[in-house]
Design a protein around this motif. Structure first.
Motif: not given
Length: 273
Positions: A34-52
């Motif tokens: 589940t965590r692996l799937a969520l990492d792909v579906a909802l990646p953490t984004l940079c708070v400035a540029c929104r890049e993963p």
């Protein structure tokens, strides 16, 4: 970057955590999938540029572009110096036009990356940026906050606050309160005059624009009288707004007013006299 500069959970991280927690009871194998799937579906984004970004916070590119302000700087205004002139030295600006407030400190210079953060918080409802920005401010303002009795955010006029739905300075002040435990008096200062935007105005026009715009209501004077106040805002440009706020707080018998902002405009690195 060290532990103190890590950003709060992004929306993706928050949702990922909530969903993943529901699967822990189902077993570690299912939870890992589940965590692996969520990492792909909802990646953490940079708070400035929104890049993963791997982990939480600011990506390496944006981190390298932020210009954090550190000593040596003017003891009064916090304007950075090219070289270290020794403790207590003032800039020419501080001597020529001393402000009503005692000291000002900022976390970063107002450059393109800082502007992106400020505008995202202010105009794009990126309220998730406030905790990390407030954390950086708390670090930059340790000298001020160590002596502070109360935090007061620069207020919006009620009409602008209604249209924007939140006061960015108030969000930053709340984050600093959590970091330092200095109490917040969010409504101790009010903007009683609706002013035009300061952007595009000259220094003198900015000062005239905010003249008489702020007031401590009579019922809030007890929160201010005799207290050492740290006034919180997002950006310091000419200083006209925070100076007008400081004068209102001093009229309400504040013992001292200091200013803490996320970013300040630095026209060029200043030398002391």
């Amino acid at each position: 970057m060290d532990g103190e500069t890590v950003a709060p959970l992004s929306l993706g991280s928050h949702v990922r955590g909530l969903i993943a927690s529901g699967y822990r009871a189902a077993g570690s194998a299912l939870g890992s999938i589940t965590r692996l799937a969520l990492d792909v579906a909802l990646p953490t984004l940079c708070v400035a540029c929104r890049e993963p970004v791997a982990g939480e916070g600011v990506c390496a590119t944006c981190w390298a572009q932020l210009s954090f302000i550190a000593p040596p700087y003017c003891a009064r205004l916090g304007i950075p110096f090219v070289y270290d002139p020794g403790p207590g030295l003032l800039s020419m600006q501080a001597i020529a036009a001393p402000p009503a407030y005692q000291r000002a400190r900022a976390a970063v210079r107002y450059d393109d990356t800082a502007k992106t953060l400020v505008h995202s918080l202010k105009y794009q409802d990126r309220t998730d940026l406030a905790p990390v920005m407030g954390r950086w401010m708390a670090r930059a303002g340790q000298e001020l906050l160590g002596d502070a009795d109360v935090l007061v955010p620069v207020p919006l006029h009620w009409r602008r606050g209604w249209s924007r739905r939140f006061n960015q300075s108030g969000l930053l002040a709340k984050s600093i309160e959590k970091e330092t435990l200095v109490p917040l008096a969010g409504d101790a200062l009010r903007r009683v005059k609706r002013t035009q935007q300061q952007v595009g105005l000259t220094r003198s026009e900015r000062a005239e624009n905010v003249q008489g715009a702020f007031k401590v209501p009579p019922e809030k004077r007890a929160l201010i009288a005799g207290r050492r106040v740290v006034l919180v805002d997002d950006v310091l440009t000419s200083g006209a707004t925070v100076d007008a706020c400081a004068r209102a707080l001093l009229r309400a018998k504040a013992r001292q007013v200091d200013v803490l902002v996320f970013a300040r405009v630095v026209e060029s690195f200043k030398s002391p006299i």
